[in-house]
Each structure stands twice: as C-alpha cells, then as structure tokens.
Motif scaffolding. Structure first.
Motif, PDB file in Angstrom:
ATOM      1  N   MET A  77       0.733  -1.379   0.039  1.00  0.00           N
ATOM      2  CA  MET A  77       0.108   0.110  -0.044  1.00  0.00           C
ATOM      3  C   MET A  77       0.833   1.468   0.000  1.00  0.00           C
ATOM      4  N   THR A  78       0.596   2.065  -0.925  1.00  0.00           N
ATOM      5  CA  THR A  78       1.510   3.275  -0.958  1.00  0.00           C
ATOM      6  C   THR A  78       0.811   4.415  -0.103  1.00  0.00           C
ATOM      7  N   ILE A  79       1.700   5.113   0.668  1.00  0.00           N
ATOM      8  CA  ILE A  79       1.233   6.041   1.476  1.00  0.00           C
ATOM      9  C   ILE A  79       0.576   7.406   0.900  1.00  0.00           C
ATOM     10  N   LEU A  80       1.428   7.687   0.034  1.00  0.00           N
ATOM     11  CA  LEU A  80       1.006   9.104  -0.540  1.00  0.00           C
ATOM     12  C   LEU A  80       1.348   9.064  -2.034  1.00  0.00           C
ATOM     13  N   SER A  81       0.371   9.203  -2.973  1.00  0.00           N
ATOM     14  CA  SER A  81       0.985   9.284  -4.467  1.00  0.00           C
ATOM     15  C   SER A  81       0.171  10.481  -4.937  1.00  0.00           C
ATOM     16  N   ILE A  82       1.141  11.134  -5.697  1.00  0.00           N
ATOM     17  CA  ILE A  82       0.799  12.547  -6.329  1.00  0.00           C
ATOM     18  C   ILE A  82       1.322  12.358  -7.823  1.00  0.00           C
ATOM     19  N   GLN A  83       0.041  12.628  -8.689  1.00  0.00           N
ATOM     20  CA  GLN A  83       0.396  12.433 -10.033  1.00  0.00           C
ATOM     21  C   GLN A  83      -0.132  13.809 -10.803  1.00  0.00           C
ATOM     22  N   HIS A  84       0.642  14.048 -11.767  1.00  0.00           N
ATOM     23  CA  HIS A  84       0.173  15.167 -12.683  1.00  0.00           C
ATOM     24  C   HIS A  84      -0.416  16.321 -11.834  1.00  0.00           C
ATOM     25  N   LEU A  85       0.407  16.892 -10.926  1.00  0.00           N
ATOM     26  CA  LEU A  85      -0.220  17.903 -10.004  1.00  0.00           C
ATOM     27  C   LEU A  85       0.208  19.156 -10.812  1.00  0.00           C
ATOM     28  N   ASN A  86      -1.017  20.187 -10.820  1.00  0.00           N
ATOM     29  CA  ASN A  86      -0.760  21.448 -11.381  1.00  0.00           C
ATOM     30  C   ASN A  86      -1.501  22.381 -10.496  1.00  0.00           C
ATOM     31  N   PHE A  87      -0.811  23.561 -10.219  1.00  0.00           N
ATOM     32  CA  PHE A  87      -1.442  24.373  -9.394  1.00  0.00           C
ATOM     33  C   PHE A  87      -0.771  25.726  -9.450  1.00  0.00           C
ATOM     34  N   GLY A  88      -1.413  26.947  -9.732  1.00  0.00           N
ATOM     35  CA  GLY A  88      -0.737  28.227  -9.720  1.00  0.00           C
ATOM     36  C   GLY A  88      -1.555  29.226  -8.745  1.00  0.00           C
ATOM     37  N   PHE A  89      -1.289  30.147  -8.570  1.00  0.00           N
ATOM     38  CA  PHE A  89      -1.518  31.074  -7.659  1.00  0.00           C
ATOM     39  C   PHE A  89      -1.326  32.623  -8.038  1.00  0.00           C
ATOM     40  N   ARG A  90      -2.172  33.360  -8.426  1.00  0.00           N
ATOM     41  CA  ARG A  90      -1.759  34.820  -8.743  1.00  0.00           C
ATOM     42  C   ARG A  90      -0.909  34.780  -9.899  1.00  0.00           C
ATOM     43  N   GLY A  91      -1.132  34.112 -10.721  1.00  0.00           N
ATOM     44  CA  GLY A  91      -0.285  34.214 -12.066  1.00  0.00           C
ATOM     45  C   GLY A  91       1.065  33.532 -12.075  1.00  0.00           C
ATOM     46  N   ARG A  92       1.327  32.782 -10.965  1.00  0.00           N
ATOM     47  CA  ARG A  92       2.476  31.976 -10.748  1.00  0.00           C
ATOM     48  C   ARG A  92       2.377  30.783 -10.775  1.00  0.00           C
ATOM     49  N   THR A  93       2.916  29.835 -11.439  1.00  0.00           N
ATOM     50  CA  THR A  93       2.829  28.230 -11.475  1.00  0.00           C
ATOM     51  C   THR A  93       3.751  27.893 -10.588  1.00  0.00           C
ATOM     52  N   LEU A  94       3.037  27.067  -9.440  1.00  0.00           N
ATOM     53  CA  LEU A  94       3.830  26.482  -8.451  1.00  0.00           C
ATOM     54  C   LEU A  94       4.479  25.144  -8.917  1.00  0.00           C
ATOM     55  N   PHE A  95       3.263  24.336  -9.193  1.00  0.00           N
ATOM     56  CA  PHE A  95       3.398  22.973  -9.713  1.00  0.00           C
ATOM     57  C   PHE A  95       2.836  22.849 -11.086  1.00  0.00           C
ATOM     58  N   LYS A  96       3.688  22.129 -11.912  1.00  0.00           N
ATOM     59  CA  LYS A  96       3.314  21.617 -13.472  1.00  0.00           C
ATOM     60  C   LYS A  96       3.549  20.102 -13.716  1.00  0.00           C
ATOM     61  N   ASP A  97       2.611  19.501 -13.608  1.00  0.00           N
ATOM     62  CA  ASP A  97       2.729  17.871 -13.999  1.00  0.00           C
ATOM     63  C   ASP A  97       3.767  17.398 -12.917  1.00  0.00           C
ATOM     64  N   ALA A  98       3.502  17.811 -11.693  1.00  0.00           N
ATOM     65  CA  ALA A  98       4.505  17.387 -10.618  1.00  0.00           C
ATOM     66  C   ALA A  98       4.167  15.982 -10.034  1.00  0.00           C
ATOM     67  N   GLN A  99       5.033  15.121  -9.649  1.00  0.00           N
ATOM     68  CA  GLN A  99       4.893  13.975  -9.104  1.00  0.00           C
ATOM     69  C   GLN A  99       5.486  13.691  -7.856  1.00  0.00           C
ATOM     70  N   MET A 100       4.905  12.775  -6.881  1.00  0.00           N
ATOM     71  CA  MET A 100       5.532  12.778  -5.669  1.00  0.00           C
ATOM     72  C   MET A 100       5.191  11.233  -4.990  1.00  0.00           C
ATOM     73  N   THR A 101       5.780  10.336  -4.598  1.00  0.00           N
ATOM     74  CA  THR A 101       5.295   9.182  -4.103  1.00  0.00           C
ATOM     75  C   THR A 101       5.953   8.980  -2.883  1.00  0.00           C
ATOM     76  N   ILE A 102       5.111   8.473  -1.872  1.00  0.00           N
ATOM     77  CA  ILE A 102       5.732   7.894  -0.570  1.00  0.00           C
ATOM     78  C   ILE A 102       5.282   6.523  -0.379  1.00  0.00           C
ATOM     79  N   PRO A 103       6.226   5.405  -0.506  1.00  0.00           N
ATOM     80  CA  PRO A 103       5.532   4.248  -0.858  1.00  0.00           C
ATOM     81  C   PRO A 103       5.547   3.485   0.447  1.00  0.00           C
ATOM     82  N   LEU A 104       6.133   3.889   1.559  1.00  0.00           N
ATOM     83  CA  LEU A 104       6.436   3.338   2.925  1.00  0.00           C
ATOM     84  C   LEU A 104       6.476   4.143   4.072  1.00  0.00           C
ATOM     85  N   PRO A 105       5.888   4.014   5.543  1.00  0.00           N
ATOM     86  CA  PRO A 105       5.962   4.543   6.456  1.00  0.00           C
ATOM     87  C   PRO A 105       7.489   5.380   6.681  1.00  0.00           C
ATOM     88  N   GLY A 106       7.748   6.398   7.042  1.00  0.00           N
ATOM     89  CA  GLY A 106       8.890   6.873   7.687  1.00  0.00           C
ATOM     90  C   GLY A 106       8.884   8.527   7.887  1.00  0.00           C
TER      91      GLY A 106
END
Length: 226
Positions: free
Chosen positions: A1-30
């Motif tokens: 079981m994967t703890i956290l999975s982030i795929q294709h994350l896109n987010f911007g604020f006030r005309g600024r792009t913070l994340f563009k198709d970002a990925q992040m995975t935490i497969p195990l506790p720690g």
C-alpha cells in the motif's frame, strides 16, 4: 500500500505556476523532509494533500483518492497558529481541537506534558515565541494520532530546547510506524530527523539522494535554494 501518491499535479496562484505536472510518491512509512525556500509552496502542497485547495492532479492517500472523509481519517495537519485570534489561549485552542475529535482529558494532559506545553498553555497565543508555537502545533498533531502527519516548518527559527523536544516527538512518530513529512526552509535542521528529502525545482517535486547535508547543500547550490 502506497502512503502518498501525487500524479500530474498542477497548481498556480496569482499568475505564478507552483507545480506543473508534478509527481511525488511515498511508498512506505517513515520520516521525510520537504526542503524549499520560504514562499515556494510548501504550505500550499500540504493544503493540496489535505484537500484544502483544489488541483487538477490526482492525489491518493493509502491508495484512495482524497475526500474530506479520507483526509479526516488519515491526516494530521494543523494550520499555523499565527492566524489564530490574539486573545485565544493555547489551552483554548487545544480544548477546541480535543472537543471536535473527542480526545480525552487524560490524553490531552499527557501529550501537553510530553511537549512541555503545559508550562505555558494558559498564555495567550499572541505572546508565544516561535518555539512555543511550534511545540503547541506538535502537540496538536500528536493528539490527532493519524497515520500521515504534515508538519509545516516545526524546526525553523526555534530555540535549542524546543528544537530538541520537537525532534524527539518526530522521532517518536517514526518509531510508532507513522509517516511524517517535515517542511523547512532551513534544510540543515532536517538531517537531525531524516536523510530522505524532497525539494522543489522547476515546478517539480524531486527526491534528493540520501547522504545528508552534503548532498542537499550541493543540490541547493545548483537549483533549490538560489
């Protein structure tokens, strides 16, 4: 079981792009670090994981897409107390969270004592030092007792005694099999609790190879903390 999975994350604020198709995975506790300069999006990422902000990406917790119920059951994240009412006492804040989560008085007392918050709980939040605020935040996270814990800069700009106390509490969570993500703009402090770091670069979330401060410093000189 994967703890956290982030795929294709896109987010911007006030005309600024913070994340563009970002990925992040935490497969195990720690215990994991999230090191990035102030204002780069660390709190925003925590708000996205917690469902407090919308995104066009796919975020899963324990293999389940995030919903308010999934977040409530699995995530301990207490926004910074800086925006709390100036007249509010620390004990009032704790009592509010405890009542909402049906946490016993006995457990409240034990956790506040562990973090040393009982020494100043009756003081108003407006009078708290950075170390006192972060001890209170850490106590609230421990009270929630969730498998995934998001800690927003708990080690930054705190006094040595608070730093030791908070690091001990983070290590305690790790030994209990919890997952902890600790954000910071002072990456040298993260190596006291973990060598597993994530950083922001070019609107991506990247994992820095293990190896401690030297690797992170080298990386930050090139891209991450410029």
């Amino acid at each position: 079981m994967t703890i956290l999975s982030i795929q294709h994350l896109n987010f911007g604020f006030r005309g600024r792009t913070l994340f563009k198709d970002a990925q992040m995975t935490i497969p195990l506790p720690g215990i994991f670090g999230l090191a990035a300069p102030a204002g780069s999006g660390k709190t925003t990422l925590f708000n996205l994981i917690s469902g407090l902000l919308p995104s066009t990406g796919v975020i899963r917790l324990f293999d389940t897409p995030i919903t308010p119920a999934v977040v409530s059951q699995n995530v301990a994240y207490v926004p910074n107390t800086d925006n709390a009412a100036g007249m509010l006492r620390g004990s009032d804040y704790v009592a509010f969270i405890a009542a909402a989560q049906r946490i016993t008085r006995q457990r409240q007392t034990a956790v506040l004592h562990t973090l040393g918050v009982d020494d100043f709980a009756r003081q108003r939040l407006s009078r708290y030092t950075p170390g006192m605020r972060q001890r209170l935040q850490m106590a609230l996270v421990l009270l929630l007792d969730r498998p995934l814990n998001l800690l927003d800069e708990p080690l930054d700009d705190v006094d040595p005694a608070s730093l030791t106390t908070i690091c001990d509490a983070i290590s305690q969570l790790g030994r209990a099999g919890k997952t902890v993500i600790v954000s910071t703009s002072q990456p040298d402090r993260l190596v006291t609790v973990t060598n597993t770091m994530f950083v922001f670069a070019e609107q991506q979330i990247l994992e820095v190879p293990s190896g401690g401060t030297d690797d992170l410093t080298s990386a930050s000189d090139q891209r991450f903390f410029k």
